[in-house]
Design a protein around this motif. Structure first.
Motif: not given
Length: 332
Positions: A10-33
């Motif tokens: 569960a910790l590994l799955v959550w860590s993967l989700y957190w990392a994927a969400a962080a990557w998506g968030l950063k990409n979303g901000i970059t794309a918005w700019f």
């Protein structure tokens, strides 16, 4: 042993989700700019960093700068931090620096400095990201222009919350120890010097717009007000006090129709203030004072006044007195 393996999985799955969400968030901000830059905006930043594992995403944007040449609005700061729960980024908090922020409108620039300035943004899940609630709060704050403090206060609380109707929002404001600059106090002072700070400055109203506020409000057009239900506007400054309630409808040209009931204490001081601020032509002051004096005498208290501010056919009147063209209520 099996429970430990499940917890590790569960910790590994959550860590993967957190990392994927962080990557998506950063990409979303970059794309918005990038999108804003392609639309002709100035939209830039120096660096982008996300932390907060495991329960939050805290993204700091270093030296952001935004400018819309169409409206002439621009903003820049040392940094901006976006903080949201990892489970749902739509409940967003924005933290601003205590250092100076610069806000411009065409050739006018003000410098904003505030302690503990933060905004919250609650969005509905979905592609539209419809606004449910927005707030901005701060402790001690000030706005300066040309090196001189124009406005300041001990605390500020601004809120906008969606009602049962998606396009209608309850808007409240409360400014503690609100202080206009000294030059304004001297200009507006009536028979007695005005104190440095307001005793009360508060607002509560419901505004129905033509569309709900969502991501298109930034990317395409701003929702426009169509009905304003003013529950209370209350300002007390020394021996001056003004309270207002009422309702207005607003047409597609931004012209209001309706009435606002005003209660004024020491109304002669308010008339003088209106003249000195340019809101009332000097040639009209004598007429206004005579008519309002008669109305105040009729109410039994010559210092206080109950009167209606009327909006009709593109004009505004104060009781029986025509004041001129009504302002257009358009959000640019």
């Amino acid at each position: 042993m099996r429970l430990a393996k499940l917890m590790i999985a569960a910790l590994l799955v959550w860590s993967l989700y957190w990392a994927a969400a962080a990557w998506g968030l950063k990409n979303g901000i970059t794309a918005w700019f990038d999108v804003q830059e392609n639309r002709g905006w100035q939209a830039e930043y120096a660096a982008l960093e996300t932390q907060g594992y495991p329960f939050r995403h805290q993204t700091r944007i270093s030296r952001p700068a935004l400018a819309d040449p169409r409206t002439g609005a621009a903003w820049r700061a040392d940094w901006l931090e976006l903080d949201s729960p990892a489970a749902w980024p739509g409940r967003l908090e924005l933290h601003f620096p205590a250092t100076a922020q610069r806000l411009s409108y065409f050739d006018q620039t003000v410098v904003i400095a505030a302690d503990g300035l933060q905004a919250s943004l609650h969005l509905k899940p979905g592609v539209a990201l419809e606004l449910e609630q927005m707030a901005a709060v701060a402790d001690s704050w000030q706005i300066a222009r040309g090196g001189e403090t124009v406005l300041s206060g001990a605390a500020l609380d601004l809120r906008m919350a969606q009602t049962d109707r998606p396009e209608a929002y309850l808007i409240t404001a409360d400014a503690r120890e609100f202080a206009p600059r000294a030059a304004w106090r001297r200009l507006l002072a009536a028979s007695a010097p005005l104190p440095e700070r307001f005793d009360t400055l508060a607002l509560q109203m419901t505004v129905a717009f033509d569309t709900p506020w969502d991501r298109t409000a930034l990317e395409q057009r701003r929702p426009q007000p169509r009905r304003i239900d003013l529950k209370l506007a209350d300002a007390r400054w020394g021996d001056l006090r003004l309270k207002a309630t009422g309702a207005l409808t607003v047409d597609e040209q931004g012209l209001p129709e309706g009435e606002i009931a005003l209660q004024a204490e020491n109304w002669r001081g308010l008339v003088l203030m209106a003249e000195r601020s340019g809101a009332l032509a000097p040639a009209l002051r004598g007429t206004v004072e005579r008519v309002l004096g008669l109305l105040a005498e009729a109410s039994g208290n010559p210092r206080n006044l109950d009167i209606t501010l009327g909006f009709s056919d593109g004009y505004v009147s104060l009781g029986p007195l025509p004041l001129g063209h009504a302002p257009r209520l358009i959000i640019r």
